[in-house]
Every structure is written in structure tokens, then in C-alpha cells.
Design a protein around this motif. Structure first.
Motif, short mmCIF file in Angstrom:
data_model
loop_
_atom_site.label_atom_id
_atom_site.label_comp_id
_atom_site.label_asym_id
_atom_site.label_seq_id
_atom_site.Cartn_x
_atom_site.Cartn_y
_atom_site.Cartn_z
N VAL A 74 58.04 -23.70 -43.02
CA VAL A 74 58.42 -24.02 -44.40
C VAL A 74 59.89 -24.44 -44.44
O VAL A 74 60.26 -25.42 -45.09
CB VAL A 74 58.17 -22.82 -45.35
N SER A 75 60.72 -23.70 -43.73
CA SER A 75 62.14 -24.00 -43.67
C SER A 75 62.38 -25.40 -43.09
O SER A 75 63.18 -26.18 -43.60
CB SER A 75 62.86 -22.94 -42.85
N ALA A 76 61.68 -25.73 -42.03
CA ALA A 76 61.83 -27.04 -41.39
C ALA A 76 61.38 -28.15 -42.34
O ALA A 76 62.03 -29.20 -42.44
CB ALA A 76 61.02 -27.09 -40.10
N SER A 77 60.29 -27.93 -43.07
CA SER A 77 59.79 -28.93 -44.02
C SER A 77 60.76 -29.12 -45.17
O SER A 77 61.02 -30.25 -45.62
CB SER A 77 58.42 -28.51 -44.56
N THR A 78 61.29 -28.02 -45.66
CA THR A 78 62.27 -28.07 -46.75
C THR A 78 63.52 -28.84 -46.32
O THR A 78 64.02 -29.69 -47.05
CB THR A 78 62.65 -26.65 -47.20
N LYS A 79 64.00 -28.55 -45.13
CA LYS A 79 65.17 -29.23 -44.58
C LYS A 79 64.91 -30.74 -44.45
O LYS A 79 65.76 -31.57 -44.77
CB LYS A 79 65.52 -28.63 -43.22
N ALA A 80 63.72 -31.11 -44.01
CA ALA A 80 63.36 -32.52 -43.87
C ALA A 80 63.36 -33.22 -45.22
O ALA A 80 63.87 -34.34 -45.35
CB ALA A 80 62.00 -32.66 -43.18
N LEU A 81 62.82 -32.58 -46.25
CA LEU A 81 62.82 -33.17 -47.59
C LEU A 81 64.23 -33.29 -48.15
O LEU A 81 64.59 -34.28 -48.77
CB LEU A 81 61.95 -32.34 -48.55
N GLN A 82 65.05 -32.27 -47.93
CA GLN A 82 66.43 -32.31 -48.40
C GLN A 82 67.20 -33.43 -47.72
O GLN A 82 67.99 -34.15 -48.36
CB GLN A 82 67.12 -30.97 -48.17
N SER A 83 66.98 -33.61 -46.44
CA SER A 83 67.64 -34.67 -45.69
C SER A 83 67.22 -36.04 -46.22
O SER A 83 68.05 -36.95 -46.39
CB SER A 83 67.30 -34.53 -44.21
N PHE A 84 65.93 -36.20 -46.50
CA PHE A 84 65.43 -37.45 -47.08
C PHE A 84 66.08 -37.70 -48.43
O PHE A 84 66.53 -38.81 -48.73
CB PHE A 84 63.91 -37.40 -47.22
N ALA A 85 66.16 -36.66 -49.26
CA ALA A 85 66.75 -36.80 -50.59
C ALA A 85 68.22 -37.21 -50.50
O ALA A 85 68.67 -38.07 -51.28
CB ALA A 85 66.61 -35.48 -51.36
N LEU A 86 68.96 -36.64 -49.58
CA LEU A 86 70.37 -37.01 -49.42
C LEU A 86 70.53 -38.46 -48.99
O LEU A 86 71.43 -39.17 -49.47
CB LEU A 86 71.07 -36.08 -48.43
N GLN A 87 69.66 -38.92 -48.11
CA GLN A 87 69.71 -40.32 -47.68
C GLN A 87 69.43 -41.25 -48.85
O GLN A 87 70.11 -42.25 -49.06
CB GLN A 87 68.70 -40.57 -46.55
N LEU A 88 68.43 -40.91 -49.64
CA LEU A 88 68.07 -41.72 -50.80
C LEU A 88 69.21 -41.72 -51.83
O LEU A 88 69.53 -42.76 -52.42
CB LEU A 88 66.79 -41.17 -51.42
N LEU A 89 69.84 -40.57 -52.01
CA LEU A 89 70.97 -40.47 -52.93
C LEU A 89 72.13 -41.35 -52.46
O LEU A 89 72.75 -42.06 -53.25
CB LEU A 89 71.42 -39.02 -53.08
N GLU A 90 72.42 -41.30 -51.16
CA GLU A 90 73.49 -42.14 -50.62
C GLU A 90 73.20 -43.62 -50.87
O GLU A 90 74.09 -44.38 -51.29
CB GLU A 90 73.66 -41.89 -49.13
N GLU A 91 71.96 -44.03 -50.64
CA GLU A 91 71.59 -45.42 -50.88
C GLU A 91 71.71 -45.77 -52.36
O GLU A 91 72.12 -46.88 -52.71
CB GLU A 91 70.19 -45.68 -50.34
N HIS A 92 71.37 -44.83 -53.23
CA HIS A 92 71.51 -45.06 -54.67
C HIS A 92 72.98 -45.28 -55.04
O HIS A 92 73.31 -46.19 -55.78
CB HIS A 92 70.93 -43.88 -55.46
N LEU A 93 73.84 -44.44 -54.48
CA LEU A 93 75.26 -44.57 -54.77
C LEU A 93 75.81 -45.90 -54.25
O LEU A 93 76.54 -46.60 -54.95
CB LEU A 93 76.05 -43.40 -54.17
N ARG A 94 75.44 -46.24 -53.03
CA ARG A 94 75.95 -47.48 -52.41
C ARG A 94 75.41 -48.73 -53.09
O ARG A 94 76.07 -49.76 -53.10
CB ARG A 94 75.59 -47.52 -50.93
N HIS A 95 74.22 -48.66 -53.64
CA HIS A 95 73.60 -49.86 -54.20
C HIS A 95 73.66 -49.88 -55.72
O HIS A 95 74.31 -50.73 -56.30
CB HIS A 95 72.14 -49.96 -53.71
N CYS A 96 73.00 -48.93 -56.35
CA CYS A 96 72.85 -48.96 -57.81
C CYS A 96 74.16 -48.64 -58.53
O CYS A 96 74.53 -49.33 -59.48
CB CYS A 96 71.76 -47.99 -58.24
N VAL A 97 74.85 -47.59 -58.07
CA VAL A 97 76.11 -47.23 -58.73
C VAL A 97 77.17 -48.29 -58.42
O VAL A 97 77.93 -48.69 -59.31
CB VAL A 97 76.57 -45.82 -58.32
#
Length: 125
Positions: A74-97
Motif C-alpha cells: 500500500v505504501s509503495a502504491s501510495t508513493k507511486a501515485l504521489q510521484s505521478f501527481a507531483l510530475q503532473l503538477l510540475e507540468e501544469h506549472l510549466r505549461h498552464c501557469v
């Protein structure tokens, strides 16, 4: 068959603006391109891997695996989702913002507020 018949009941594609706004700037965002577009295949591959981890958790429960071993996964899956979310957030900041910053005005304030709320949701998880 006509185009109208083929598309009956199907959702329409988002309208793409090819005309610059009042600032005279035409960006990818105006063309309907999202920040994650260039990494879309990588993101989908990553999400399929996470989906496999979740199916693995179901299998572990079904097979009565030891609790701590399941929690480790569960911890590994949670970490993987959080990592994905951070990557998506970074792309949002770099592109949309960044796109909104080029245009200026109220749009930049709205995008920064939107990103701030998204960060707040991520921190609550």
C-alpha cells in the motif's frame, strides 16, 4: 453515412481557438494542448503500472497475505501515485501557469490560485 450520423450521441471534441486573445499571443494552451501532452505515453505507462500494483493488493488480500506485507505494498502504491501527481503538477506549472503568465491579467491570478488549491489537496493526502 454522413458525418452527422456517425457522430450522433458521441461527445464533441473541445473547440480549439486559433485566434490570439486580446494580448495578441497564441499559445499551445489556446490550441487545446495540455502540459502533460508530450509525456502522455509515459504517464499512461506509469498509471498502468500503478493499476497493476493495486490489482496486486487485491490479490494479496484474496490470498490472505500477512498484514504488514500488504501495508508495505500500500505504501509503495501510495508513493507511486504521489510521484505521478507531483510530475503532473510540475507540468501544469510549466505549461498552464506559464501560459497564463505570458498573457497576464486576471488569468494568471486564477491559474496560480488553481495550482495552490491543487497543492493543498496533495498535502492533505
Amino acid at each position: 453515412m454522413t458525418t452527422t450520423e456517425a457522430g450522433a450521441g458521441a461527445p464533441s471534441a473541445p473547440e480549439v481557438t486559433e485566434v490570439p486573445d486580446e494580448t495578441g499571443v497564441l499559445t499551445d494552451h489556446d490550441r487545446g494542448v495540455h502540459g502533460y501532452h508530450k509525456q502522455k505515453d509515459e504517464h499512461l505507462k506509469r498509471l498502468r503500472r500503478i493499476e497493476g500494483q493495486i490489482r496486486g493488493l487485491q490479490r494479496m488480500v484474496d490470498e490472505d497475505v500477512y498484514c504488514i506485507d500488504i501495508l508495505t505494498q500500500v505504501s509503495a502504491s501510495t508513493k507511486a501515485l504521489q510521484s505521478f501527481a507531483l510530475q503532473l503538477l510540475e507540468e501544469h506549472l510549466r505549461h498552464c501557469v506559464a501560459d497564463a503568465a505570458v498573457k497576464g491579467g486576471a488569468e494568471v491570478d486564477a491559474k496560480v490560485e488553481e495550482a495552490t488549491k491543487a497543492i493543498g489537496r496533495l498535502l492533505r493526502t
